[in-house]
Design an enzyme around this catalytic site. Structure first.
Site, PDB file in Angstrom:
ATOM      1  N   HIS A  31      94.159  56.235  23.793  1.00 42.31           N
ATOM      2  CA  HIS A  31      95.524  56.592  24.168  1.00 42.31           C
ATOM      3  C   HIS A  31      95.959  55.730  25.342  1.00 42.31           C
ATOM      4  O   HIS A  31      95.266  54.779  25.729  1.00 42.31           O
ATOM      5  CB  HIS A  31      95.635  58.091  24.483  1.00 42.31           C
ATOM      6  CG  HIS A  31      94.619  58.593  25.461  1.00 42.31           C
ATOM      7  ND1 HIS A  31      94.560  58.165  26.782  1.00 42.31           N
ATOM      8  CD2 HIS A  31      93.596  59.490  25.326  1.00 42.31           C
ATOM      9  CE1 HIS A  31      93.579  58.775  27.407  1.00 42.31           C
ATOM     10  NE2 HIS A  31      92.967  59.579  26.551  1.00 42.31           N
ATOM     11  N   HIS A  34      93.466  54.960  28.105  1.00 43.53           N
ATOM     12  CA  HIS A  34      92.511  53.899  27.808  1.00 43.53           C
ATOM     13  C   HIS A  34      93.169  52.522  27.918  1.00 43.53           C
ATOM     14  O   HIS A  34      92.571  51.569  28.420  1.00 43.53           O
ATOM     15  CB  HIS A  34      91.950  54.072  26.392  1.00 43.53           C
ATOM     16  CG  HIS A  34      91.163  55.315  26.178  1.00 43.53           C
ATOM     17  ND1 HIS A  34      91.624  56.364  25.422  1.00 43.53           N
ATOM     18  CD2 HIS A  34      89.939  55.690  26.628  1.00 43.53           C
ATOM     19  CE1 HIS A  34      90.710  57.321  25.392  1.00 43.53           C
ATOM     20  NE2 HIS A  34      89.679  56.934  26.126  1.00 43.53           N
ATOM     21  N   VAL A 173      96.557  58.725  33.953  1.00 42.99           N
ATOM     22  CA  VAL A 173      97.833  58.506  33.270  1.00 42.99           C
ATOM     23  C   VAL A 173      98.289  59.845  32.698  1.00 42.99           C
ATOM     24  O   VAL A 173      97.501  60.587  32.109  1.00 42.99           O
ATOM     25  CB  VAL A 173      97.699  57.451  32.160  1.00 42.99           C
ATOM     26  CG1 VAL A 173      99.020  57.260  31.426  1.00 42.99           C
ATOM     27  CG2 VAL A 173      97.217  56.129  32.751  1.00 42.99           C
ATOM     28  N   SER A 182      94.485  62.966  27.458  1.00 44.43           N
ATOM     29  CA  SER A 182      93.106  63.232  27.048  1.00 44.43           C
ATOM     30  C   SER A 182      93.045  63.172  25.533  1.00 44.43           C
ATOM     31  O   SER A 182      93.999  63.574  24.850  1.00 44.43           O
ATOM     32  CB  SER A 182      92.656  64.618  27.527  1.00 44.43           C
ATOM     33  OG  SER A 182      91.440  65.001  26.908  1.00 44.43           O
TER      34      SER A 182
END
Length: 273
Positions: A31, A34, A173, A182
């Site tokens: 997401h 990352h 984030v 998450s």
């Protein structure tokens, strides 16, 4: 972008690499959080390596190993578009062997808070990250501040074992509404997601209290619990950067951490003060 699944191949490719290597270890279901890690690695290094491996040793019995989100094709595309040089996607039997040497998390840091709720979890984390470091030999490795306890343990591992790698923390984030990104957020239905917002709201409340001059840890935790009344709060902790409990907030040396279950989904979040 090279996609490698074989141990011997990744070792051979790594030997030929010159310059700095930025490494982002993940369990996939990538997401925006990352992507932030990958972009920072891209900015700071000559080469970027991402690993995707759902590590079985960090899951406890009854946890969501089998249900953990897996989106291999989407993850490949994300890495390619983000400028990743090597995507390493090993099989479990390539990474683990019978009767192997094992590492243990620190006896204090590894068994409080997340380690207390999930005993043995951090043993699995240090085991797999050490293996990946051995394969990748990175100049820098990138981890999110959302997993603050994991971040501290991995920094300690690098320090204690004299590993020639810089552990780079990257800010959490969040979605526009404040929910920390998450991979497990996909488990939340719309009503649960709305209730999950109380976690980040409680942390914002804590931050505002500190800015207004409140430093008493118990008073801050009480105010946070009031906001999170609709969910199952596992813990609220006010600790210093070494995860020792604090009675009073110390600016530039305090973490406030939360773990809570919303429905069947367990979420963690924190703020750094």
């Amino acid at each position: 972008m090279q996609i490698i699944k074989n141990i011997e191949e990744i070792q051979a490719v790594r030997k030929k690499m010159r310059g700095s290597v930025g490494f982002v270890p993940t369990m996939g279901a990538l997401h925006q959080g990352h992507l932030t890690l990958i972009r920072k690695a891209r900015e700071e290094n000559d080469h970027v390596v991402v690993s995707i491996f759902v590590n079985p040793t960090q899951f406890l019995p009854g946890e969501d190993l089998d249900e953990y989100p897996r989106r291999e094709e989407a993850d490949r595309k994300i890495c390619e578009l983000a400028g990743v040089d090597i995507l390493f996607m090993p099989a479990t039997d390539a990474m683990y062997h019978r009767d192997e040497v094992t590492l243990k998390a620190p006896p204090y840091l590894g068994y409080i808070l997340e380690g207390h709720r999930r005993p043995g979890h951090f043993d699995g984390v240090v085991q797999i990250v050490m293996k990946l470091f051995g394969l990748m030999q990175p100049t820098r490795a990138y981890f999110g501040r959302k997993d603050a306890q994991q971040l501290r343990i991995l920094k300690k591992m690098a320090e204690d074992l004299f590993l020639p790698v810089e552990i780079v923390p990257v800010d959490t984030v969040r979605e526009d509404d404040g929910l920390a990104l998450s991979s497990r957020n996909v488990y939340l239905n719309p009503e649960e997601r709305e209730r999950a917002l109380s976690i980040s709201k409680s942390l914002k409340r804590a931050s505002r209290l500190v800015m207004a001059g409140e430093t008493d840890a118990e008073a801050i935790k009480l105010a946070m619990r009031e906001i999170m009344r609709g969910i199952d709060v596992e813990y609220i902790a006010v600790v210093d950067r070494d995860f020792m409990p604090l009675e009073k907030v110390e600016i530039k040396n305090t973490l406030i951490l939360v773990a809570a279950k919303v429905g069947k989904t367990r979420l963690i979040d924190n703020i750094w003060l």
